[in-house]
Design an enzyme around this catalytic site. Structure first.
Site, PDB file in Angstrom:
ATOM      1  CB  THR A 229      -4.572  -1.081  -8.313  1.00  0.00           C
ATOM      2  OG1 THR A 229      -4.341  -1.645  -9.603  1.00  0.00           O
ATOM      3  CG2 THR A 229      -5.743  -0.110  -8.399  1.00  0.00           C
TER       4      THR A 229
ATOM      5  CB  SER B 288      -1.507  -8.840  -6.225  1.00  0.00           C
ATOM      6  OG  SER B 288      -1.038  -7.739  -6.970  1.00  0.00           O
TER       7      SER B 288
ATOM      8  CE  LYS C 178       1.659  -8.488  -9.201  1.00  0.00           C
ATOM      9  NZ  LYS C 178       0.958  -7.290  -8.672  1.00  0.00           N
TER      10      LYS C 178
ATOM     11  N   GLY D 130      -2.030  -1.054  -2.976  1.00  0.00           N
ATOM     12  CA  GLY D 130      -1.430  -1.843  -1.906  1.00  0.00           C
ATOM     13  C   GLY D 130      -0.590  -3.020  -2.343  1.00  0.00           C
ATOM     14  CB  SER D 131      -0.383  -4.934  -5.495  1.00  0.00           C
ATOM     15  OG  SER D 131      -1.746  -5.275  -5.510  1.00  0.00           O
TER      16      SER D 131
END
Length: 300
Positions: A141, A120, A39, A143-144
Site C-alpha cells: 500500500t 510488510s 507473500k 512501502g511494503s
C-alpha cells in the site's frame, strides 16, 4: 530467518512437469521453471494456505489462485512457497513489529539476524536476498515492497494501481497491489512482464489497457542515470555515521553515472500525512474482509 512461512508440497512435481514441457516444446518464456516466493496474503488454489500470517485464518486453503498467482503459473513460474510478513500486512495494530506474524514468528535480515528486514513484505525481501529463490512477489500500500527491497539490498517495485492486478486477497486499501522483488533490475522487469496483465475482476487495471507490453527488459539501460535529476532528503541523515559515510560514497557513484544531484531536496510535508495511512486502509478495505481482521485483532 523465518522468511518462508510455508513450502509448496507440490513444488518438485510442478518443476518436473515444467522440465518435461520445456524439453518437448521449448520454454514458455523467461520465467519457465523459475522458482519464486510469494507473500502469504496472496491466494493460491493449491495445498498451501493463505493466512496473512494470522493464526485466525490457518487451516483452510484458498479455493482459487489470485489473479497474479495465476499469471505467474501461466508464465511457467514455480511457486516455491509463501513468505512471512507483518501480520495482516502491518495493520494488526498501530504498534506492530515489521516482519512479525503469529503464524510465522519474526522475520530476520539475512545480513544481520538481529536486524529488522522491514515490512510488510519482509519474508519476500529476506528470502530473495538470501537466494532462497530467484525472485519474489510482495504487496504494497505504502512501502511494503520498496522498504524490504531497500533494507535487503534488492531491486523492488510497486507498479501503479492500473498496471498490475490486486494481488492480495487481504489488501487493506484500493492502492494495495502486488510488486516484484529481485536481486537485479532485470529480474524485476521479467516479473513485471508476467504480472502486468489486465484483471477482469479489477476495474482499476482497465485504465492501462492497450498500454502494456510483455517484455520490460527492453527498457533496461546501463546509461539510464545519465541526465536524471535525483534529490537528497537530508532529513533522514544523521542517525548513524557509518550509514552517512556509505550514502555519501553512493551519491558520488550516482554522479559519476551521469545523474544530477539536487542536494538538499527536503520535502516540507514529510510526516504530515502519516495518520492518513490508517484512514485509507480502514475505509477502503473490502467490506467482507474488515470484520474478519477486526475480529482476529480482538481474539488476540
Amino acid at each position: 530467518m523465518n522468511a518462508i512461512i510455508e513450502i509448496n508440497p507440490d513444488a518438485l512435481q510442478i518443476a518436473e512437469q515444467l522440465d518435461r514441457e520445456r524439453k518437448a516444446k521449448g520454454p514458455r518464456g523467461p520465467l519457465h521453471g523459475i522458482p519464486i516466493l510469494i507473500k502469504d496474503n496472496i491466494d493460491t488454489g493449491d495445498r498451501m494456505q493463505t493466512t496473512a500470517g494470522s493464526l485466525a485464518l490457518a487451516g483452510a486453503p484458498a479455493p482459487n489462485d489470485a489473479f497474479v498467482a495465476a499469471q505467474l503459473r501461466k508464465a511457467g513460474a514455480v511457486i516455491l512457497g509463501k513468505t512471512n510478513l507483518s501480520e495482516w500486512a502491518n495493520i494488526r495494530s498501530s504498534h506492530s513489529t515489521s516482519g512479525w506474524s503469529g503464524r510465522g514468528g519474526l522475520t530476520r535480515s539475512p545480513y544481520a539476524l538481529d536486524r529488522n528486514p522491514c515490512g510488510s513484505s519482509s519474508g519476500t525481501g529476506a528470502g530473495v536476498s538470501a537466494n532462497l529463490c530467484v525472485a519474489g512477489v510482495g504487496t504494497e500500500t505504502d512501502g511494503s515492497v520498496v522498504c524490504p527491497s531497500s533494507a535487503n539490498g534488492l531491486a523492488g517495485m510497486k507498479p501503479t494501481v492500473d498496471w498490475s492486478a490486486a494481488a492480495a486477497s487481504f489488501r487493506f486499501a484500493q492502492s494495495g497491489h502486488g510488486g516484484p522483488d529481485g536481486a537485479h533490475g532485470a529480474d524485476v522487469a521479467i516479473l513485471l512482464g508476467a504480472m502486468a496483465v489486465a484483471d477482469p475482476q479489477d476495474s482499476a487495471t482497465a485504465d492501462s489497457q492497450g498500454k502494456r507490453i510483455t517484455d520490460y527488459t527492453k527498457f533496461l539501460d546501463p546509461a539510464g542515470l545519465k541526465g536524471a535529476r535525483l534529490g537528497v532528503v537530508r532529513k533522514y541523515f544523521g542517525f548513524n555515521d557509518a550509514v552517512d559515510q556509505l550514502m555519501e560514497t553512493l551519491l558520488g557513484e550516482i554522479k559519476r553515472a551521469g545523474a544530477e544531484i539536487i542536494d538538499p531536496a527536503d520535502i516540507p510535508t514529510i510526516g504530515k500525512f502519516d495518520e492518513s495511512e490508517l484512514t485509507v486502509s480502514t475505509m477502503n478495505s473490502r467490506p467482507t474482509l474488515r470484520p474478519i481482521w477486526l475480529a482476529a485483532a480482538f481474539l488476540r
